[in-house]
Design a protein around this motif. Structure first.
Motif, PDB file in Angstrom:
ATOM      1  N   LYS A 186       3.041   4.507  -3.239  1.00 53.89           N
ATOM      2  CA  LYS A 186       3.314   5.201  -1.989  1.00 53.89           C
ATOM      3  C   LYS A 186       4.173   4.343  -1.061  1.00 53.89           C
ATOM      4  O   LYS A 186       3.998   3.126  -0.986  1.00 53.89           O
ATOM      5  CB  LYS A 186       2.000   5.549  -1.286  1.00 53.89           C
ATOM      6  N   ASP A 236       2.201   2.225   1.294  1.00 58.08           N
ATOM      7  CA  ASP A 236       1.665   0.981   0.737  1.00 58.08           C
ATOM      8  C   ASP A 236       2.731  -0.119   0.741  1.00 58.08           C
ATOM      9  O   ASP A 236       2.445  -1.277   1.031  1.00 58.08           O
ATOM     10  CB  ASP A 236       1.160   1.209  -0.685  1.00 58.08           C
ATOM     11  N   GLU A 263       3.100  -1.350   4.307  1.00 56.09           N
ATOM     12  CA  GLU A 263       1.987  -2.202   4.723  1.00 56.09           C
ATOM     13  C   GLU A 263       2.094  -3.595   4.093  1.00 56.09           C
ATOM     14  O   GLU A 263       1.800  -4.602   4.743  1.00 56.09           O
ATOM     15  CB  GLU A 263       0.663  -1.556   4.340  1.00 56.09           C
ATOM     16  N   LEU A 270       3.870  -4.318  -6.145  1.00 56.43           N
ATOM     17  CA  LEU A 270       2.826  -3.292  -6.228  1.00 56.43           C
ATOM     18  C   LEU A 270       2.829  -2.607  -7.595  1.00 56.43           C
ATOM     19  O   LEU A 270       1.765  -2.292  -8.147  1.00 56.43           O
ATOM     20  CB  LEU A 270       3.027  -2.260  -5.115  1.00 56.43           C
ATOM     21  N   GLY A 289      -0.740  -1.173  -8.127  1.00 55.71           N
ATOM     22  CA  GLY A 289      -1.160  -0.648  -6.837  1.00 55.71           C
ATOM     23  C   GLY A 289      -2.211  -1.470  -6.120  1.00 55.71           C
ATOM     24  O   GLY A 289      -2.589  -1.133  -4.992  1.00 55.71           O
ATOM     25  N   PHE A 317      -3.410  -4.005  -3.769  1.00 52.92           N
ATOM     26  CA  PHE A 317      -2.755  -4.666  -2.632  1.00 52.92           C
ATOM     27  C   PHE A 317      -2.933  -6.183  -2.688  1.00 52.92           C
ATOM     28  O   PHE A 317      -1.959  -6.943  -2.560  1.00 52.92           O
ATOM     29  CB  PHE A 317      -3.323  -4.117  -1.317  1.00 52.92           C
TER      30      PHE A 317
END
Length: 277
Positions: free
Chosen positions: A4, A7, A10, A26, A31, A33
């Motif tokens: 995403k 993400d 961030e 990522l 994915g 974090f």
């Protein structure tokens, strides 16, 4: 798995690394974090290792002073290019280094890298992370802490461009902040060798005396007066190179010492850093 955009955003905000590198991390971390953060950190360490032998001779001089003027620090934080030195991320990082050094007041650069905390990690790790983030070697070459005597204050000055900075320790009952800034700007502009005559190293004085004698001897002056001539030349050297004896740059009709007397201030010492100096 699909990554995403939120993400990626961030992760960029958390690490400061570019969007594409964040997305790749990522993807590699499926994915996750925290794992992506570690991947980027590892990448930073690899970049740092690859660039460890590079010459980081550009950068900035930064200062920080305590709110009550009781202490100050001046530091040289380096990069490989002037382009990076003007990057806001580098500028902010360099200032955070100065602030951390002032808070911790370590004994040496090595001690600082091992123990001084910058953004929640030892300075050495922060430098590695910044090297990975920016893609150039980032380092701290030197720093000096100045602590004011009782009743004194430390004043800082950074010359426009951040390639030159000065700390001065002032005492007295006048406006020490104003007088200190004038003295710091004088030191920046005139590059004195010492604050007072007493601070001029003896080997420097001896060398100037010998130069004076040799010049006088070459001019055919009698041996009996060589020492007297040399002393006179040393006095002129002091007036050119000792800060308080220099003509005040804002008003050459008076010396810095005379200006300070009129301001009710006294100079104890100064520290001048020029980039690469």
């Amino acid at each position: 798995m699909a990554i995403k955009a939120q993400d990626v955003k961030e992760l960029r905000e958390a690490t400061g690394v570019g969007m594409m590198d964040c997305k790749k991390a990522l993807v590699e971390a499926d994915g996750d974090f925290d794992k992506a953060v570690e991947i980027l950190r590892t990448k930073g360490q690899k970049v740092a290792a690859q660039r460890s032998d590079r010459d980081a001779s550009e950068g900035a001089i930064v200062t920080a002073t305590a709110a009550d003027g009781s202490a100050g620090v001046i530091a040289e934080v380096n990069s490989e290019t002037d382009f990076v030195a003007r990057n806001q991320d580098f500028v902010d990082f360099a200032q955070s280094v100065a602030d951390a050094l002032l808070a911790a007041r370590p004994a040496s650069v090595d001690a600082a890298k091992a123990s001084v905390q910058v953004d929640g990690q030892p300075l050495g790790d922060a430098l590695t992370q910044m090297t990975g983030k920016i893609g150039e070697k980032i380092d701290v070459r030197r720093f000096e802490v100045v602590e004011a005597a009782a009743g004194g204050t430390v004043v800082d000055y950074i010359h426009p461009g951040s390639k030159l900075g000065v700390l001065v320790e002032m005492t007295g009952d006048g406006d020490l902040a104003e007088a200190g800034r004038d003295v710091a700007m004088q030191a920046a502009a005139m590059n004195p060798v010492a604050a007072t005559r007493a601070d001029v190293p003896q080997d420097v004085q001896d060398k100037e005396l010998e130069i004076g004698r040799e010049q006088a001897r070459a001019e055919g002056k009698p041996d009996a007066i060589l020492d007297k001539i040399a002393e006179g030349k040393l006095g002129r050297y002091f007036k050119d190179n000792v800060l308080v004896e220099q003509p005040f740059v804002k008003d050459s009709s008076q010396t810095v010492a005379q200006m300070l007397k009129g301001q009710g201030a006294d100079l104890r010492r100064f520290v001048r850093f020029a980039l690469g100096g």
